[in-house]
Design an enzyme around this catalytic site. Structure first.
Site, mmCIF file in Angstrom:
data_model
loop_
_atom_site.group_PDB
_atom_site.id
_atom_site.type_symbol
_atom_site.label_atom_id
_atom_site.label_comp_id
_atom_site.label_asym_id
_atom_site.label_seq_id
_atom_site.Cartn_x
_atom_site.Cartn_y
_atom_site.Cartn_z
ATOM 1 N N HIS A 167 -36.094 -93.931 -7.794
ATOM 2 C CA HIS A 167 -35.432 -93.440 -9.008
ATOM 3 C C HIS A 167 -35.554 -91.910 -9.031
ATOM 4 C CE1 HIS A 167 -36.691 -97.571 -10.162
ATOM 5 N NE2 HIS A 167 -35.624 -97.573 -10.933
ATOM 6 N N GLU A 183 -42.433 -102.067 -5.101
ATOM 7 C CA GLU A 183 -42.586 -100.802 -5.813
ATOM 8 C C GLU A 183 -43.990 -100.214 -5.632
ATOM 9 O OE1 GLU A 183 -40.587 -99.438 -9.845
ATOM 10 O OE2 GLU A 183 -42.230 -100.820 -10.248
ATOM 11 N N GLU A 207 -33.223 -88.992 -13.341
ATOM 12 C CA GLU A 207 -32.597 -89.950 -14.255
ATOM 13 C C GLU A 207 -32.218 -89.282 -15.585
ATOM 14 O OE1 GLU A 207 -34.659 -93.629 -14.212
ATOM 15 O OE2 GLU A 207 -33.439 -94.566 -15.778
ATOM 16 N N HIS A 263 -41.765 -95.368 -6.855
ATOM 17 C CA HIS A 263 -41.024 -95.541 -8.102
ATOM 18 C C HIS A 263 -40.110 -94.374 -8.459
ATOM 19 C CE1 HIS A 263 -40.882 -94.815 -12.545
ATOM 20 N NE2 HIS A 263 -40.272 -95.963 -12.466
ATOM 21 N N HIS A 278 -28.834 -102.402 -7.475
ATOM 22 C CA HIS A 278 -30.113 -102.012 -8.083
ATOM 23 C C HIS A 278 -30.383 -102.798 -9.360
ATOM 24 C CE1 HIS A 278 -33.529 -99.541 -9.212
ATOM 25 N NE2 HIS A 278 -33.002 -99.400 -10.413
ATOM 26 N N ASP A 293 -29.306 -102.130 -13.049
ATOM 27 C CA ASP A 293 -30.643 -101.859 -13.550
ATOM 28 C C ASP A 293 -31.167 -103.123 -14.251
ATOM 29 O OD1 ASP A 293 -32.756 -100.122 -13.470
ATOM 30 O OD2 ASP A 293 -31.777 -98.517 -14.565
ATOM 31 N N HIS A 302 -33.876 -105.012 -11.613
ATOM 32 C CA HIS A 302 -35.302 -105.339 -11.737
ATOM 33 C C HIS A 302 -35.352 -106.761 -12.299
ATOM 34 C CE1 HIS A 302 -36.728 -100.991 -11.585
ATOM 35 N NE2 HIS A 302 -35.481 -100.807 -11.963
HETATM 36 ZN ZN LIG Z 1 -34.267 -98.976 -12.045
#
Ligand SMILES: [Zn+2]
Length: 390
Positions: free
Chosen positions: A209, A143, A212, A182, A65, A327, A67
């Site tokens: 996600h 996304e 979190e 998302h 995972h 991340d 971005h």
């Molecule tokens: Zn993330």
């Protein structure tokens, strides 16, 4: 006859079963002659030169995972509910292909075998590049963000068109297309249902996600707290007057959690990969286990955004497959999966380190739908199988 080297290793993961302690790999002429228990191989290969002792040997790990398109952001540690508006949204103009290229270089340099990457819809050029050119395998998740049920149908129609446009760009050995609604609360209940049914039909990999930060639990339980407040402010820009019960299709409820909410909508039936899952109840863990969903944990991001600590032992006990991801650099600091593994070993000091090794390799491949190669007799030896010392 070629020279044989016997490498002694604290933790050996061949890709089969569980990693073992006190292992060895016998290597000759860039080929694996044997991999297994140290004492056994030491006795079987008396002619092998006993060389190094190393910490871990395994197939290359997976960064499940990231971005990439946020790789031009600066790292900033803030509570999650503040980090979203002040870092992610404020810095959105720096998202794009330049950052993604830089990020991919870092992922490749770290020795990751494959990548799960979320692609922001504001940078479609990143998706096109990942699918057609990027030298990496894995999944690029497109996304989707839209909390307003009134626009769910229009957004869904657009997603279907995007998938039709991107899918023909996939190539063998490269990245596959996936979808990422998302988060539980940033996509309306109506759109969540449409996307879950669509991904099942189309057999598209899914990442979301979920749970979190503790304030996400509060949002679902009572509609109050810092995330509910910052979310309400954000929503007013695009959808003035939109309320949280309209987004969720139900009122917040003390019994409602992000996980139970997604389960009720049928989203877990699409076997998504759930990212983070830090703030969960015992029931949530059971629900996730029963659904067969995978989980990706990002220990540094969770620590930096004050999310809490992933209940790794409890998830493993429930039979859930766990993977590791960095991340983005904005919360995870680097895209180096070995930095994440080192943090996992620090943060989860009580956890059997063999579980972390297995998660980094097999857990990641499970998420991305690929297979870890086996380290066994006859396979090619790669020096990168030896992990950097922690
Ligand atoms: Zn993330």
């Amino acid at each position: 006859m070629s020279e044989l080297e016997l490498i002694q290793v604290d933790i050996l993961y061949t890709g089969m079963g569980l990693p073992i302690r006190s292992g060895a790999v016998v290597v000759g002429g860039q080929t694996i002659a044997a991999a297994g228990d140290f004492d056994t191989l030491h006795a079987q290969y008396p002619q092998a030169e006993q060389g190094r002792t190393v910490n871990v040997i395994s197939p290359l790990p997976v960064n499940a995972h990231a971005h990439l398109d946020m790789s031009d952001y600066a790292f900033r540690a803030l509570p999650y509910f503040q980090w979203i508006p002040e870092v992610v949204i404020a810095g959105r103009l720096s998202r794009g292909l330049a950052g993604a290229r830089k990020g991919l270089e870092q992922v490749r340099a770290s020795g990751a075998a494959a990548l799960g990457d979320i692609v922001w819809p504001g940078t479609p050029e990143v998706m096109a590049w990942l699918l057609t050119e990027a030298e990496m395998s894995g999944v690029a998740y497109w996304e989707v963000l839209d909390p307003n049920p009134a626009t769910a149908n229009a957004t869904f129609t657009q997603v279907v068109q995007d998938v039709a446009r991107f899918r023909p760009l996939e190539r063998p050995g490269g990245m596959r297309l996936g979808l990422s609604p998302h988060a539980a609360h940033t996509v309306s209940h109506k759109l969540h249902r449409l996307l879950a049914a669509f991904t099942r039909r189309e057999n598209l990999p899914l990442q979301i996600h979920v749970a979190e930060h503790p304030s996400e639990l509060e949002l679902f339980a009572s509609g109050t707290g810092p995330l509910a407040e910052s979310f309400a402010k954000m929503v007013q820009f695009s959808s003035p007057g939109l309320t949280l019960p309209e987004v969720l299709g139900r009122a917040p409820d003390p019994k409602l959690t992000p996980v139970s909410y997604l389960a009720d909508l049928g989203v877990l039936d699409a076997r998504p990969t759930l990212i983070h899952l830090v703030n969960v109840t015992d029931d949530d863990i059971r629900t996730v286990a029963q659904s067969g969903a995978n989980v990706v944990t990002c220990p540094r991001s969770n620590a930096n955004l004050q999310c809490g600590t992933f209940r790794w032992t409890d998830f493993v006990a429930a039979g859930v497959d766990v993977a590791l991801g960095t991340d983005s650099v904005a919360s995870g600091e680097t895209l180096n999966i070995f930095d994440e593994i080192a943090a996992a070993r620090r943060i989860h000091a009580d956890l059997d380190p063999r579980l972390i090794v297995r998660a980094a390799v097999k857990g990641g491949h499970r998420v991305l739908g690929s297979k870890a190669p086996f380290l066994r007799r006859g396979e090619a030896w790669d020096e990168r199988f030896v992990w950097p010392s922690a």
